[in-house]
Motif scaffolding. Sequence first.
Motif, PDB file in Angstrom:
ATOM      1  N   LYS A 677     -54.589  -8.977  45.502  1.00  0.00           N
ATOM      2  CA  LYS A 677     -54.141  -8.214  46.663  1.00  0.00           C
ATOM      3  C   LYS A 677     -55.004  -8.475  47.882  1.00  0.00           C
ATOM      4  O   LYS A 677     -54.500  -8.518  49.011  1.00  0.00           O
ATOM      5  CB  LYS A 677     -54.149  -6.719  46.313  1.00  0.00           C
ATOM      6  CG  LYS A 677     -53.379  -5.852  47.275  1.00  0.00           C
ATOM      7  CD  LYS A 677     -51.899  -6.140  47.241  1.00  0.00           C
ATOM      8  CE  LYS A 677     -51.125  -5.237  48.189  1.00  0.00           C
ATOM      9  NZ  LYS A 677     -49.695  -5.569  48.236  1.00  0.00           N
ATOM     10  N   ASN A 706     -52.634 -10.802  49.520  1.00  0.00           N
ATOM     11  CA  ASN A 706     -51.500 -11.310  48.734  1.00  0.00           C
ATOM     12  C   ASN A 706     -51.618 -12.826  48.518  1.00  0.00           C
ATOM     13  O   ASN A 706     -50.661 -13.576  48.716  1.00  0.00           O
ATOM     14  CB  ASN A 706     -50.171 -10.979  49.426  1.00  0.00           C
ATOM     15  CG  ASN A 706     -50.025  -9.504  49.732  1.00  0.00           C
ATOM     16  OD1 ASN A 706     -50.244  -8.667  48.861  1.00  0.00           O
ATOM     17  ND2 ASN A 706     -49.682  -9.187  50.960  1.00  0.00           N
ATOM     18  N   ASP A 717     -40.478 -11.049  46.072  1.00  0.00           N
ATOM     19  CA  ASP A 717     -41.695 -10.276  45.856  1.00  0.00           C
ATOM     20  C   ASP A 717     -41.461  -9.285  44.716  1.00  0.00           C
ATOM     21  O   ASP A 717     -40.504  -8.506  44.764  1.00  0.00           O
ATOM     22  CB  ASP A 717     -42.052  -9.519  47.140  1.00  0.00           C
ATOM     23  CG  ASP A 717     -43.380  -8.797  47.055  1.00  0.00           C
ATOM     24  OD1 ASP A 717     -44.022  -8.838  45.989  1.00  0.00           O
ATOM     25  OD2 ASP A 717     -43.785  -8.180  48.058  1.00  0.00           O
ATOM     26  N   GLU A 719     -43.209  -6.692  44.078  1.00  0.00           N
ATOM     27  CA  GLU A 719     -43.549  -5.329  44.497  1.00  0.00           C
ATOM     28  C   GLU A 719     -42.344  -4.708  45.201  1.00  0.00           C
ATOM     29  O   GLU A 719     -42.313  -4.564  46.423  1.00  0.00           O
ATOM     30  CB  GLU A 719     -44.757  -5.330  45.428  1.00  0.00           C
ATOM     31  CG  GLU A 719     -46.089  -5.518  44.723  1.00  0.00           C
ATOM     32  CD  GLU A 719     -47.256  -5.222  45.639  1.00  0.00           C
ATOM     33  OE1 GLU A 719     -47.492  -4.032  45.921  1.00  0.00           O
ATOM     34  OE2 GLU A 719     -47.920  -6.170  46.078  1.00  0.00           O
ATOM     35  N   ASN A 746     -43.722  -8.432  50.778  1.00  0.00           N
ATOM     36  CA  ASN A 746     -45.052  -8.605  51.352  1.00  0.00           C
ATOM     37  C   ASN A 746     -45.217 -10.043  51.827  1.00  0.00           C
ATOM     38  O   ASN A 746     -44.628 -10.966  51.282  1.00  0.00           O
ATOM     39  CB  ASN A 746     -46.131  -8.303  50.307  1.00  0.00           C
ATOM     40  CG  ASN A 746     -46.225  -6.825  49.981  1.00  0.00           C
ATOM     41  OD1 ASN A 746     -46.704  -6.045  50.785  1.00  0.00           O
ATOM     42  ND2 ASN A 746     -45.754  -6.441  48.805  1.00  0.00           N
TER      43      ASN A 746
END
Length: 758
Positions: A677, A706, A717, A719, A746
């Motif tokens: 991250k 990322n 992505d 997420e 992201n």
Amino acid sequence: MECRKKKLLPDYLDAYKNPSTIGEGYNMFDALKRTGFYQKHNLSISGGSENANFRVNSLYSTDKPIFIKEDTKNYGMQFISDFTKGKFKFGETVSIKRSNHDWSDKNLLIALKWAPTLPLYDANSSTGFAGAGNGTDVANSLAQANLNWHKGETTSVNGNAWMTYEILPGLKYKFNMGVDMYRYMVQDYEAEYSIPYQNHTPDSYSMASYKTNRLLYENTLSYEKSIGKHSLNALFGVSSDETKSLSVSAGARAMPSEDILILGATQDDSSKSVDSSVGHESMFSMLGRINYSYDSKYLLTFNFRRDGSSKFSKSNRYGNFPSLSAAWRVSQEKFMEKLPFVNDFKLRASWGMLGNSNIDSYQYQSTLAFSNIWYYLNNTKNAGALATTPSNPNVKWESQYSTDFGFDLSLFDNQLSFIFDYYYKKTSDMLVAVPISYAAGYSDNKPTLNAGSIENKGLELAVSYKKTIGKFDYSVTGNISTVKNKVLSIGSNNEIMAGNGISKTAVGRSIGEFWGYVTNGLYRTQAELDADKKFAPKAGLGDVRFVDKDGNGVADQDYIGNPIPKFSYGLSADVSYRAGFGTFDMAMIWQGSEGNDIYNKTRYFGEGMYHYYNCFASTLNRYRAEELKFVNPISGVTTIYPKNTNTDMPRAVIGDPNQNMRNSKRYVEDGSYLRLKALTLGYTLPQSVTKKLNINNLRVYIGGKNLITLTKYSGFDPEVGDQDTGGTNLTRGVDGSSSWDPTFPNSREFFVGAQLSF
């Protein structure tokens, strides 16, 4: 696409005559992207004396995201101070923020459908942009992005001022006043244009202004007393919170020009529109807290709140929310002296209730709309009103009951530590916007009901280790959490089907599970086609094979995926090395989830192969029952498509006769991932250098966000959040159901920076 022979006309696009001339083709999605850039500057000044302190923080930042026609500028100032005079102490914190946000509408999912054979620009067009054609019937997203604009200006002032007075030793009175002022002004313009599959005539302009004022008053009495090994701390108080809002909007069409955006100057008076709204909500609370400690070894805390919200009717306005917690610091017992490597060991237990009133105001009453509502009586046009929201006079507080057992453990001079919790949470009287029939006349507005209850239970564990070896310092922290979710009740129908047609919440299941058709690969033999002829009469070799589980001659729908992970985890590390020529540091954060599913709706378009749209590269591996040969009638170039039956990608066929595109298990993917991250590398100048430069400290750093993602998910992505920003989690895990909305992917970022103090 070889699935249908189309009569070729002499004036069709050059890309069809000789595809090699356009290379990889025209990429609408890439045309909307750019390399993003942001900058952020902070400046702080602080000072003070024995009785007074102050701090001033300032902020300036700009942000140009990775898609065109959007940028943001932010300005901010914060003032913090406190002053002591005898038994009085005063303080305040005030923040002022200003934001300018310019953007344009651009449908990114539609851009994925733009055929790669179609140019993006057309010099002969009045707009300069090309329209779709040759079977592709979608809008030009690039044209859309350039032919409309929005300008938003936000100003907010928030802060609080407080005063304390020591009435008696240990007894203090505190008054706190908070203020939040919010102002938002937005302008929207869409030009007049005409492009194939895109027409907007005449142009339109609108503007709107919103303001919100919130006032908070708190009065509390606190008392502290210690007698021997006994220690008591108590607090009692009341608070009131009131928010008033006002908005007005107006618009018109046929403006004189984009340079004269004055609503009164419209060339079409009948297009004028105006609307306004007012809002008012308030909260009144009574609260209390008692902390008791014996020898810092046995700890007990009791809290109680009674909250009243104007969002509920008088009969349901108040809710009572108590909580109780206890702890035993085992490490201070005498028998623990035999374990000197244990620095701290505390057992914890707690139980409590929390209330939720996070709904729109006036849900217990029907609301009316007056804008553009009229009726005719005796040939006369009269203003009218229309009920827009169904009322529920019985709506009341949502309550969450939580129970927690855990421990904190530190070992080996606090180098190794553990934090463990087992939790059980039950939410009752859930506030849910429940869909109702359109026949009720409320369009998409839904009544808010206390529609059921859910439970969540699981484990949380965090482990940290830190150590210093000479000039080398490091610390590592890992955490993992599990959750098991179950819907216990949910109104009279025992289920809610979300508007996306995918997410379904039902009793006995997890919240927001995916619902769709069950699949069993592709049809590969005539025998399979014959066996399913009753419920798949239009299926052919290479089509998706849906399942009739109960043998009633109808393909069945069932639960096909769960967006809730079996567990989530993270890892962070901080390392520093102190050398004679400076200090080097590194920090990184990893995060991940395991066992959750994602419904990849972007594949609905990208792998549909039902029309003359662009397709994802994955469709190159589509099913072909036999070798196909295509000879370009103009260039004479022959293209061979080899036989391909060893694949899970269905055949390409115009019209999709078997409905391969329907919501099904086909689009459900493993959403597990592990992501780096954040990573930061820094260098701090040694004090021997900073003293010569007359500065206290100088640190420079570089980093990224990322940077690495390990996943099997094929989408942009893993997420993927919840499309419903209300926090219900009823539609989480669905990627690309619309133009991404809150589930926007992201982006990878790289940054450099410096920290300087004097």
